[in-house]
Scaffold this motif. Structure first.
Motif, PDB file in Angstrom:
ATOM      1  N   MET B   1       0.836  -1.216   0.000  1.00 60.16           N
ATOM      2  CA  MET B   1       0.000   0.000   0.000  1.00 60.16           C
ATOM      3  C   MET B   1       0.868   1.263   0.000  1.00 60.16           C
ATOM      4  SD  MET B   1      -3.337   1.236   0.578  1.00 60.16           S
ATOM      5  CE  MET B   1      -3.258   0.218  -0.781  1.00 60.16           C
ATOM      6  N   ILE B   2       1.851   1.269   0.912  1.00 60.68           N
ATOM      7  CA  ILE B   2       2.767   2.417   0.983  1.00 60.68           C
ATOM      8  C   ILE B   2       4.186   1.914   0.810  1.00 60.68           C
ATOM      9  CG2 ILE B   2       3.756   4.133   2.553  1.00 60.68           C
ATOM     10  CD1 ILE B   2       0.995   4.365   3.831  1.00 60.68           C
ATOM     11  N   LYS B   3       4.903   2.532  -0.123  1.00 57.86           N
ATOM     12  CA  LYS B   3       6.279   2.103  -0.390  1.00 57.86           C
ATOM     13  C   LYS B   3       7.164   3.330  -0.490  1.00 57.86           C
ATOM     14  CE  LYS B   3       6.975  -2.115  -2.959  1.00 57.86           C
ATOM     15  NZ  LYS B   3       6.554  -2.669  -4.261  1.00 57.86           N
ATOM     16  N   LEU B   4       8.146   3.413   0.425  1.00 60.94           N
ATOM     17  CA  LEU B   4       9.069   4.550   0.381  1.00 60.94           C
ATOM     18  C   LEU B   4      10.462   4.053   0.056  1.00 60.94           C
ATOM     19  CD1 LEU B   4       8.076   6.585   3.582  1.00 60.94           C
ATOM     20  CD2 LEU B   4       7.292   6.911   1.233  1.00 60.94           C
ATOM     21  N   ASN B   5      11.112   4.713  -0.889  1.00 62.19           N
ATOM     22  CA  ASN B   5      12.488   4.377  -1.236  1.00 62.19           C
ATOM     23  C   ASN B   5      13.375   5.599  -1.099  1.00 62.19           C
ATOM     24  OD1 ASN B   5      12.478   1.610  -1.940  1.00 62.19           O
ATOM     25  ND2 ASN B   5      11.397   2.132  -3.843  1.00 62.19           N
ATOM     26  N   ASN B   6      14.235   5.575  -0.099  1.00 65.12           N
ATOM     27  CA  ASN B   6      15.266   6.612   0.016  1.00 65.12           C
ATOM     28  C   ASN B   6      14.687   8.029  -0.049  1.00 65.12           C
ATOM     29  OD1 ASN B   6      17.892   7.369   0.359  1.00 65.12           O
ATOM     30  ND2 ASN B   6      18.300   7.504  -1.868  1.00 65.12           N
ATOM     31  N   ILE B   7      13.695   8.254   0.809  1.00 60.34           N
ATOM     32  CA  ILE B   7      13.023   9.568   0.804  1.00 60.34           C
ATOM     33  C   ILE B   7      13.844  10.608   1.564  1.00 60.34           C
ATOM     34  CG2 ILE B   7      11.032  10.833   1.722  1.00 60.34           C
ATOM     35  CD1 ILE B   7      10.242   9.284  -0.693  1.00 60.34           C
ATOM     36  N   HIS B   8      14.037  11.756   0.915  1.00 54.75           N
ATOM     37  CA  HIS B   8      14.745  12.879   1.553  1.00 54.75           C
ATOM     38  C   HIS B   8      13.833  14.093   1.607  1.00 54.75           C
ATOM     39  CE1 HIS B   8      18.958  11.351   1.675  1.00 54.75           C
ATOM     40  NE2 HIS B   8      18.456  10.518   0.757  1.00 54.75           N
ATOM     41  N   LYS B   9      13.988  14.849   2.702  1.00 57.36           N
ATOM     42  CA  LYS B   9      13.210  16.092   2.819  1.00 57.36           C
ATOM     43  C   LYS B   9      14.073  17.167   3.447  1.00 57.36           C
ATOM     44  CE  LYS B   9       9.615  18.810   2.954  1.00 57.36           C
ATOM     45  NZ  LYS B   9       8.999  19.300   1.714  1.00 57.36           N
ATOM     46  N   GLU B  30      -1.082  -3.357   2.952  1.00 58.43           N
ATOM     47  CA  GLU B  30      -2.506  -3.090   3.127  1.00 58.43           C
ATOM     48  C   GLU B  30      -3.005  -3.810   4.372  1.00 58.43           C
ATOM     49  OE1 GLU B  30      -4.729  -3.551  -0.402  1.00 58.43           O
ATOM     50  OE2 GLU B  30      -6.561  -2.749   0.506  1.00 58.43           O
ATOM     51  N   GLY B  31      -3.788  -3.093   5.180  1.00 58.67           N
ATOM     52  CA  GLY B  31      -4.383  -3.690   6.369  1.00 58.67           C
ATOM     53  C   GLY B  31      -3.489  -3.677   7.592  1.00 58.67           C
ATOM     54  N   ILE B 163      -5.379   5.368   6.700  1.00 62.29           N
ATOM     55  CA  ILE B 163      -5.668   6.374   7.723  1.00 62.29           C
ATOM     56  C   ILE B 163      -4.354   6.762   8.382  1.00 62.29           C
ATOM     57  CG2 ILE B 163      -6.804   6.804   9.933  1.00 62.29           C
ATOM     58  CD1 ILE B 163      -8.838   4.559   8.812  1.00 62.29           C
ATOM     59  N   LEU B 164      -4.062   8.058   8.362  1.00 67.88           N
ATOM     60  CA  LEU B 164      -2.827   8.559   8.941  1.00 67.88           C
ATOM     61  C   LEU B 164      -3.194   9.444  10.124  1.00 67.88           C
ATOM     62  CD1 LEU B 164      -1.200   9.620   5.544  1.00 67.88           C
ATOM     63  CD2 LEU B 164      -0.797   7.487   6.806  1.00 67.88           C
ATOM     64  N   ALA B 165      -2.636   9.119  11.302  1.00 65.63           N
ATOM     65  CA  ALA B 165      -2.989   9.880  12.495  1.00 65.63           C
ATOM     66  C   ALA B 165      -1.726  10.410  13.148  1.00 65.63           C
ATOM     67  CB  ALA B 165      -3.778   8.999  13.456  1.00 65.63           C
ATOM     68  N   ASN B 192      -8.750  -1.512   7.308  1.00 64.73           N
ATOM     69  CA  ASN B 192      -8.039  -0.311   6.894  1.00 64.73           C
ATOM     70  C   ASN B 192      -6.555  -0.381   7.244  1.00 64.73           C
ATOM     71  OD1 ASN B 192     -10.132   1.534   5.842  1.00 64.73           O
ATOM     72  ND2 ASN B 192     -11.011   1.185   7.864  1.00 64.73           N
ATOM     73  N   THR B 193      -5.762   0.320   6.437  1.00 67.42           N
ATOM     74  CA  THR B 193      -4.347   0.499   6.757  1.00 67.42           C
ATOM     75  C   THR B 193      -4.240   1.735   7.634  1.00 67.42           C
ATOM     76  OG1 THR B 193      -3.881  -0.297   4.529  1.00 67.42           O
ATOM     77  CG2 THR B 193      -2.055   0.718   5.758  1.00 67.42           C
TER      78      THR B 193
END
Ligand code: ATP
Ligand code: MG
Lengths: 413, 231
Positions: B1-9, B30-31, B163-165, B192-193
């Protein structure tokens, strides 16, 4: 759509003060503009009224006695015109649109049935009422060319004559009246406001009838003329006078023998005054309007700033930039449109009320008559205000819609 | 569902730029019910905002429901937020001039759902969080726990996949914290995820997996502490 509208009305209700302030700015701008335009028009009408029913390029020439000796002739000689002078003017002077002579015999005894009155009687041809084309004809017709050619026994009477002989509501058309014992058929009624309406105490008969039937010869007491379009009335007046002076052996320096009045001069002055009045009105009105627009822009900027956080939240919940911008703009259009419309209605209402009050009270102010609103101008101003107000709101709205939601939500508000 | 690769901010503050996220690799299925922990300033909120498409990352790849999140048009981003994501904020972020029901119904307005249906659904979700009797109350007439439950109902009303809290219980006492967690777990039970940022170990313990952020990076040593979820 209805839903969006409800959403907008809802937010407007939540911000009563801000909404009211914006609305008032717009209302006042439009109201002032309309009020000023109406008042300005009232002034113009008042001034125009002072010209009564004379076309603004009319030239009137009459005669006096000589005051300068010329060609061996002494002073104090009375100059009198004949219809030959009219013919001469017609043939020798360029730029004459109309010229005619009016012959007068002073008061005549006018009888209808058992009623008698004393009124000035004039002989004119069909050109006279072409020159005085602003004089309203209340019934029937004016003197026409056939009346002149066939020496018809007809009369066009003033409204005061009608009132006296036939009563205010009487219909004199076709009636036979007696003027100095000559029977004439009434063919028309005019109303002339000159001299506070006293010029309506007159009646006109065809010039030929006047000459032959009344035995008055071919004299002319007053010459009336109007220039062609594009011809300077002042120059025409001078040309005519020069010709008349030559024909009647009057010194070029004599100012008393031949006298004249040209409406072009006061008309020119008044036109200049109108330009000035209008310029002032537009200056003040546009100033007020600009203030209104600046007010709207400011309030839109403040609105957007105040609501940055709300906008951020809405965006986080899935509001598109378009929906954000269109909501903000709809708000601004709704407020400015409604307030502007109210300004329009109240402005027009007050101007109309003023006009009504003047009419009912019968107050006669020399320089203020019949204020009225140019509706097209009013609506243009309203549309302008709404459009500019919207454009002013567009920039901050688009900027707000572009901020990332997190950033927007970080703002306090 | 969510996939992050080498995220920079990076954050730009005046002259200097702060490197907040320094290469995050993360995969949430997912889930899953996941918690993100870490000290203050470690970048938890930043990460969650990126997950929620509320903020953009400067480098790396983010795939949400199979879709790469990069240089999205604002309009597209809005649709993603509306359809895929339910966000619960630490500070509730309810609109102060709308009552509880209207707040919950707002995301549905942006789905162009009719008013009647919107209100019916909103009422249904308010009931799920146990606030049917507070539907007409304005946010300032609600307690913190009630506000957060309204916010949760609002996040859930569109039936989002994720759902992001962000510290949903940060401003609440232990009693209301328990209530809010019940609600979240209930929705997790519906498939839900859910990703919860929290400071409280208690809450993290109620999730299937704990992710620890330290200094802009995921602390892999901690991840090993919850081996049963790493499949
Ligand atoms: N808009 C911003 N501009 C500049 N720096 C920022 C901005 N937002 C966050 N930061 C910085 O990024 C870092 C991470 O912030 P973030 O809010 O993600 O931390 P957090 O882990 O959520 O902390 P907390 O537990 O206190 O909420 C912090 O050092 C913060 O100062
Ligand atoms: Mg945080």
């Amino acid at each position: 759509m209805i839903d969006g509208l409800q959403e907008i009305l809802y937010t407007l209700k939540q911000n009563k003060l801000r909404t009211a302030l914006t609305a008032f700015g717009v209302f006042w701008g439009i109201f002032m503009l309309i009020f000023l335009l109406g008042a300005g028009r009232g002034m113009q009408n008042g001034v125009i009224d002072s010209f009564a029913d004379n076309a603004l390029d009319t030239i009137i020439i009459w005669s006096g006695t000589t005051s300068v000796a010329h060609n061996g002739q002494g002073l104090g000689r009375r100059v009198s015109y004949t219809d030959d002078d009219i013919e001469a003017i017609r043939h020798h002077i360029d730029g004459v649109r109309f010229v005619t002579g009016a012959n007068s015999m002073g008061q005549g005894t006018v009888v209808y049935g058992s009623k008698t009155g004393f009124f000035d009687v004039y002989g004119i041809d069909d050109t006279y009422f072409k020159i005085r084309d602003q004089v309203p004809i209340r019934a029937g017709r004016t003197i026409q060319i056939l009346d002149q050619e066939q020496t018809r026994k007809v009369a066009v009477i003033g409204s005061a004559v009608r009132d006296r002989l036939f009563g205010h509501d009487g219909n004199p058309i076709g009636a036979m009246i007696r003027v100095n014992n000559i029977n004439l058929t009434v063919v028309g009624v005019f109303h002339d406001r000159n001299n506070n309406g006293r010029d309506s105490e007159r009646l006109f008969v065809p010039y030929s009838t006047f000459t032959k039937t009344f035995g008055r010869g071919n004299q002319v007491h007053v010459i009336w003329a109007r220039p062609d379009a594009n011809v300077d009335g002042k120059v025409l007046e001078e040309n005519i006078i020069e010709l008349l002076k030559k024909r009647h052996n009057v010194s070029p320096d004599d100012r008393r023998a031949i006298q004249s009045f040209n409406f072009a001069e006061p008309a020119k002055m008044v036109k200049g005054m109108f330009v000035a009045i209008n310029a002032l009105i537009w200056f003040v009105g546009l100033g007020t309007l600009t203030a209104g627009i600046v007010g709207i822009s400011n309030i839109m900027i403040i609105t957007v700033k105040e609501r940055t956080r709300e906008i951020g939240i809405r965006k986080a919940l899935g509001a598109t930039p378009f929906s954000i911008v269109s909501t903000l703009l709809m708000e601004s259009i709704l407020v400015t449109g409604f307030a502007g419309y109210m300004g329009l209605v109240v402005g027009v209402g007050i101007v109309e009320l003023m006009a009504y009050g003047l009419e009912v009270s019968g107050a006669k102010m020399d320089f203020f008559q019949r204020p009225e609103v140019d509706f097209q101008v009013a609506v243009t101003a309203l549309v302008l205000l709404v459009v500019v107000g919207t454009l002013a709101g567009l920039i901050p709205a688009i900027r707000a819609a572009k901020i990332a939601p997190v950033e927007a939500m970080r703002s306090d508000g | 569902m969510i996939k992050l690769n080498n995220i920079h901010k990076y954050y730009q503050t005046g002259e200097q730029s702060i490197h907040v996220l320094k290469g995050i690799d993360l995969h949430i299925k997912e889930g899953e019910l996941v918690s993100i922990m870490g000290s203050s300033g470690s970048g938890k909120s930043t990460l969650l905002n990126i997950l929620g498409v509320l903020d953009s990352h400067d480098a790396g790849h983010y795939h949400l429901a199979g879709q790469e999140i990069k240089h999205l048009k604002e309009r597209h981003a809005a649709h993603l937020r509306n359809a895929l994501i339910g966000f619960v904020f630490q500070s509730f972020n309810l609109l102060p001039f709308k009552n509880a029901l209207e707040n919950v119904a707002l995301p549905l307005y942006y789905q162009k759902m009719g008013r009647k249906e919107r209100n019916r659904r909103a009422a249904q979700y308010l009931e799920m969080v146990g606030l049917s009797d507070r539907a007409g109350h304005m946010p300032n007439q609600l307690s913190g726990g009630q506000k957060q439950r309204v916010a949760i109902a609002r996040a859930l009303v569109t039936q989002p996949k994720v759902i992001l809290a962000d510290e949903p219980t940060g401003a609440l006492d232990s009693q209301t914290t328990a209530e809010v967690m019940e609600v979240l777990k209930h929705f997790h039970g519906l498939g839900n995820t859910i990703v919860i940022v929290t400071h409280e170990q208690d809450i993290a313990n109620q999730t299937q997996r704990q992710i620890h952020l330290r200094d802009g990076l995921i602390d892999t040593a901690d991840a090993a502490m919850t081996p049963e979820v790493v499949v």
